[in-house]
Design a protein around this motif. Sequence first.
Motif, PDB file in Angstrom:
ATOM      1  N   ALA A 149       2.739  11.096  -8.398  1.00 31.86           N
ATOM      2  CA  ALA A 149       1.991  11.563  -9.774  1.00 31.86           C
ATOM      3  C   ALA A 149       1.269  12.812  -9.500  1.00 31.86           C
ATOM      4  CB  ALA A 149       0.909  10.470 -10.136  1.00 31.86           C
ATOM      5  N   LEU A 150       0.745  13.089  -8.336  1.00 30.19           N
ATOM      6  CA  LEU A 150       0.166  14.200  -8.075  1.00 30.19           C
ATOM      7  C   LEU A 150       1.078  15.356  -8.026  1.00 30.19           C
ATOM      8  CD1 LEU A 150      -2.468  13.138  -5.435  1.00 30.19           C
ATOM      9  CD2 LEU A 150      -2.990  14.347  -7.434  1.00 30.19           C
ATOM     10  N   ASP A 151       2.193  15.046  -7.527  1.00 29.65           N
ATOM     11  CA  ASP A 151       3.259  16.104  -7.397  1.00 29.65           C
ATOM     12  C   ASP A 151       3.646  16.591  -8.701  1.00 29.65           C
ATOM     13  OD1 ASP A 151       3.307  16.098  -4.668  1.00 29.65           O
ATOM     14  OD2 ASP A 151       5.391  14.999  -4.241  1.00 29.65           O
ATOM     15  N   ARG A 152       3.856  15.729  -9.754  1.00 29.02           N
ATOM     16  CA  ARG A 152       4.055  15.773 -11.181  1.00 29.02           C
ATOM     17  C   ARG A 152       3.036  16.699 -11.908  1.00 29.02           C
ATOM     18  NH1 ARG A 152       5.771  10.691 -10.900  1.00 29.02           N
ATOM     19  NH2 ARG A 152       4.230   9.687 -12.225  1.00 29.02           N
ATOM     20  N   ILE A 153       1.835  16.504 -11.366  1.00 32.99           N
ATOM     21  CA  ILE A 153       0.754  17.318 -11.892  1.00 32.99           C
ATOM     22  C   ILE A 153       1.085  18.929 -11.630  1.00 32.99           C
ATOM     23  CG2 ILE A 153      -1.737  17.846 -11.848  1.00 32.99           C
ATOM     24  CD1 ILE A 153      -2.206  15.023 -11.633  1.00 32.99           C
ATOM     25  N   LYS A 154       1.396  18.882 -10.304  1.00 30.58           N
ATOM     26  CA  LYS A 154       1.513  20.309  -9.829  1.00 30.58           C
ATOM     27  C   LYS A 154       2.716  20.913 -10.152  1.00 30.58           C
ATOM     28  CE  LYS A 154       1.097  19.615  -5.058  1.00 30.58           C
ATOM     29  NZ  LYS A 154       2.103  19.614  -4.081  1.00 30.58           N
ATOM     30  N   ASP A 155       3.922  20.089 -10.570  1.00 27.73           N
ATOM     31  CA  ASP A 155       4.892  20.619 -11.367  1.00 27.73           C
ATOM     32  C   ASP A 155       4.998  20.646 -12.666  1.00 27.73           C
ATOM     33  OD1 ASP A 155       5.865  20.536  -8.786  1.00 27.73           O
ATOM     34  OD2 ASP A 155       7.077  19.113  -8.920  1.00 27.73           O
ATOM     35  N   LEU A 199       0.697  -1.087  -0.003  1.00 31.43           N
ATOM     36  CA  LEU A 199       0.052   0.053   0.004  1.00 31.43           C
ATOM     37  C   LEU A 199       0.966   1.257   0.108  1.00 31.43           C
ATOM     38  CD1 LEU A 199      -2.707  -0.933   2.559  1.00 31.43           C
ATOM     39  CD2 LEU A 199      -3.264  -0.371   0.117  1.00 31.43           C
ATOM     40  N   GLU A 200       1.853   1.281   0.586  1.00 34.59           N
ATOM     41  CA  GLU A 200       2.832   2.430   0.976  1.00 34.59           C
ATOM     42  C   GLU A 200       3.569   2.472  -0.466  1.00 34.59           C
ATOM     43  OE1 GLU A 200       5.305   2.148   4.492  1.00 34.59           O
ATOM     44  OE2 GLU A 200       7.053   2.734   3.140  1.00 34.59           O
ATOM     45  N   LEU A 201       4.035   1.624  -1.184  1.00 35.78           N
ATOM     46  CA  LEU A 201       4.518   1.756  -2.554  1.00 35.78           C
ATOM     47  C   LEU A 201       3.096   2.404  -3.368  1.00 35.78           C
ATOM     48  CD1 LEU A 201       6.466  -1.453  -3.417  1.00 35.78           C
ATOM     49  CD2 LEU A 201       7.272   1.151  -2.933  1.00 35.78           C
ATOM     50  N   GLN A 202       2.068   1.841  -3.392  1.00 38.87           N
ATOM     51  CA  GLN A 202       1.003   2.487  -4.229  1.00 38.87           C
ATOM     52  C   GLN A 202       0.921   3.833  -3.741  1.00 38.87           C
ATOM     53  OE1 GLN A 202      -2.619   0.289  -4.520  1.00 38.87           O
ATOM     54  NE2 GLN A 202      -1.778  -1.498  -3.910  1.00 38.87           N
ATOM     55  N   LEU A 203       0.628   4.252  -2.746  1.00 37.95           N
ATOM     56  CA  LEU A 203       0.552   5.612  -2.164  1.00 37.95           C
ATOM     57  C   LEU A 203       1.706   6.430  -2.820  1.00 37.95           C
ATOM     58  CD1 LEU A 203      -1.225   7.712  -0.397  1.00 37.95           C
ATOM     59  CD2 LEU A 203       0.077   6.890   1.378  1.00 37.95           C
ATOM     60  N   ARG A 204       2.855   6.009  -2.618  1.00 38.97           N
ATOM     61  CA  ARG A 204       4.084   6.698  -3.294  1.00 38.97           C
ATOM     62  C   ARG A 204       3.975   7.136  -4.835  1.00 38.97           C
ATOM     63  NH1 ARG A 204       9.548   3.855  -3.449  1.00 38.97           N
ATOM     64  NH2 ARG A 204       8.329   3.431  -5.529  1.00 38.97           N
ATOM     65  N   ASP A 205       3.620   6.149  -5.330  1.00 42.82           N
ATOM     66  CA  ASP A 205       3.238   6.398  -6.570  1.00 42.82           C
ATOM     67  C   ASP A 205       2.209   7.183  -6.979  1.00 42.82           C
ATOM     68  OD1 ASP A 205       5.326   4.714  -7.526  1.00 42.82           O
ATOM     69  OD2 ASP A 205       4.048   2.822  -8.009  1.00 42.82           O
ATOM     70  N   ILE A 207       4.370  10.100 -22.256  1.00 39.05           N
ATOM     71  CA  ILE A 207       3.433   8.708 -22.072  1.00 39.05           C
ATOM     72  C   ILE A 207       2.029   8.856 -22.819  1.00 39.05           C
ATOM     73  CG2 ILE A 207       2.569   7.160 -20.234  1.00 39.05           C
ATOM     74  CD1 ILE A 207       4.316   8.366 -18.179  1.00 39.05           C
ATOM     75  N   SER A 208       1.616   7.723 -23.530  1.00 36.76           N
ATOM     76  CA  SER A 208       0.564   7.856 -24.289  1.00 36.76           C
ATOM     77  C   SER A 208      -0.607   8.123 -23.315  1.00 36.76           C
ATOM     78  CB  SER A 208       0.324   6.653 -25.051  1.00 36.76           C
ATOM     79  OG  SER A 208      -0.314   5.472 -24.253  1.00 36.76           O
ATOM     80  N   GLY A 209      -1.555   8.921 -23.922  1.00 35.50           N
ATOM     81  CA  GLY A 209      -2.839   9.406 -22.992  1.00 35.50           C
ATOM     82  C   GLY A 209      -3.687   7.908 -22.680  1.00 35.50           C
ATOM     83  N   LYS A 210      -3.468   6.894 -23.424  1.00 35.96           N
ATOM     84  CA  LYS A 210      -4.338   5.744 -23.366  1.00 35.96           C
ATOM     85  C   LYS A 210      -3.767   4.965 -21.847  1.00 35.96           C
ATOM     86  CE  LYS A 210      -5.467   2.062 -26.547  1.00 35.96           C
ATOM     87  NZ  LYS A 210      -5.049   1.646 -27.892  1.00 35.96           N
ATOM     88  N   ARG A 211      -2.381   5.041 -22.025  1.00 39.23           N
ATOM     89  CA  ARG A 211      -1.943   4.522 -20.929  1.00 39.23           C
ATOM     90  C   ARG A 211      -2.200   5.173 -19.782  1.00 39.23           C
ATOM     91  NH1 ARG A 211       1.844   1.563 -18.574  1.00 39.23           N
ATOM     92  NH2 ARG A 211       3.540   2.555 -17.255  1.00 39.23           N
ATOM     93  N   LEU A 212      -2.074   6.444 -19.553  1.00 41.34           N
ATOM     94  CA  LEU A 212      -2.379   7.099 -18.288  1.00 41.34           C
ATOM     95  C   LEU A 212      -3.986   7.114 -18.045  1.00 41.34           C
ATOM     96  CD1 LEU A 212      -0.379  10.682 -19.304  1.00 41.34           C
ATOM     97  CD2 LEU A 212       0.052   9.138 -17.241  1.00 41.34           C
ATOM     98  N   GLU A 213      -4.790   6.807 -18.879  1.00 44.57           N
ATOM     99  CA  GLU A 213      -6.084   6.766 -18.573  1.00 44.57           C
ATOM    100  C   GLU A 213      -6.229   5.209 -17.837  1.00 44.57           C
ATOM    101  OE1 GLU A 213      -9.979   7.137 -21.352  1.00 44.57           O
ATOM    102  OE2 GLU A 213      -8.221   8.176 -22.031  1.00 44.57           O
ATOM    103  N   ALA A 214      -5.368   4.423 -18.260  1.00 47.49           N
ATOM    104  CA  ALA A 214      -5.616   3.023 -17.655  1.00 47.49           C
ATOM    105  C   ALA A 214      -4.820   3.073 -16.451  1.00 47.49           C
ATOM    106  CB  ALA A 214      -4.814   1.928 -18.569  1.00 47.49           C
ATOM    107  N   ARG A 215      -3.590   3.916 -16.261  1.00 49.43           N
ATOM    108  CA  ARG A 215      -2.844   3.811 -15.120  1.00 49.43           C
ATOM    109  C   ARG A 215      -2.487   5.306 -14.838  1.00 49.43           C
ATOM    110  NH1 ARG A 215       1.764   0.585 -13.370  1.00 49.43           N
ATOM    111  NH2 ARG A 215       1.392   2.006 -11.799  1.00 49.43           N
ATOM    112  N   PRO A 216      -3.285   6.069 -13.846  1.00 49.63           N
ATOM    113  CA  PRO A 216      -3.106   7.513 -13.723  1.00 49.63           C
ATOM    114  C   PRO A 216      -1.933   7.553 -12.962  1.00 49.63           C
ATOM    115  CG  PRO A 216      -5.520   6.920 -13.114  1.00 49.63           C
ATOM    116  CD  PRO A 216      -4.760   5.720 -13.455  1.00 49.63           C
ATOM    117  N   ALA A 217      -1.321   6.835 -12.295  1.00 48.88           N
ATOM    118  CA  ALA A 217      -0.209   6.931 -11.535  1.00 48.88           C
ATOM    119  C   ALA A 217       1.252   6.361 -12.337  1.00 48.88           C
ATOM    120  CB  ALA A 217      -0.099   6.108 -10.426  1.00 48.88           C
ATOM    121  N   ALA A 218       1.081   6.046 -13.616  1.00 53.52           N
ATOM    122  CA  ALA A 218       2.151   5.582 -14.375  1.00 53.52           C
ATOM    123  C   ALA A 218       3.129   6.688 -14.350  1.00 53.52           C
ATOM    124  CB  ALA A 218       1.747   5.366 -15.779  1.00 53.52           C
TER     125      ALA A 218
END
Length: 125
Positions: free
Chosen positions: A82-88, A72-78, A101-112
């Motif tokens: 990802a939220l930090d990268r949105i901010k930056d 869970l900790e790893l998931q939370l970190r990812d 990263i392709s939009g399709k991949r980000l749609e499937a895995r927002p934290a990619a």
Amino acid sequence: MQRDLIQKNKEKLEKEQERLKKTLSGIATKDPNVKYDYNAKYKDFGDPIFDDSAEAAEEALYDSNISVEGNLELQLRDVSQALDRIKDDNYGKCVECRTEISGKRLEARPAAKYCLKCVKKIKHK
Ligand SMILES: [Zn+2]
């Protein structure tokens, strides 16, 4: 990178972050010194010194909490990164090679955080 996809994923990530934090706080205590780090709670069943089986059960529970907790900790970190990268304004770029990263991949895995090419490279290391 499309703004609406970022906005949509931001909401998804924030919800996921909330959920992970809640789950983690149930089984672990937040380590105030380390960002994103949690410590598994050591459940006390009472009087383990006089009862070997209770002590074994306690230990097994602690072990399973640690592995769930680590995951869970790893998931939370990812998710948090990802939220930090949105901010930056870096969201959607591979952290390894900076390719978008392709939009399709980000749609499937927002934290990619990696593009597919880098994921394959890292897995085969
Ligand atoms: Zn890459």
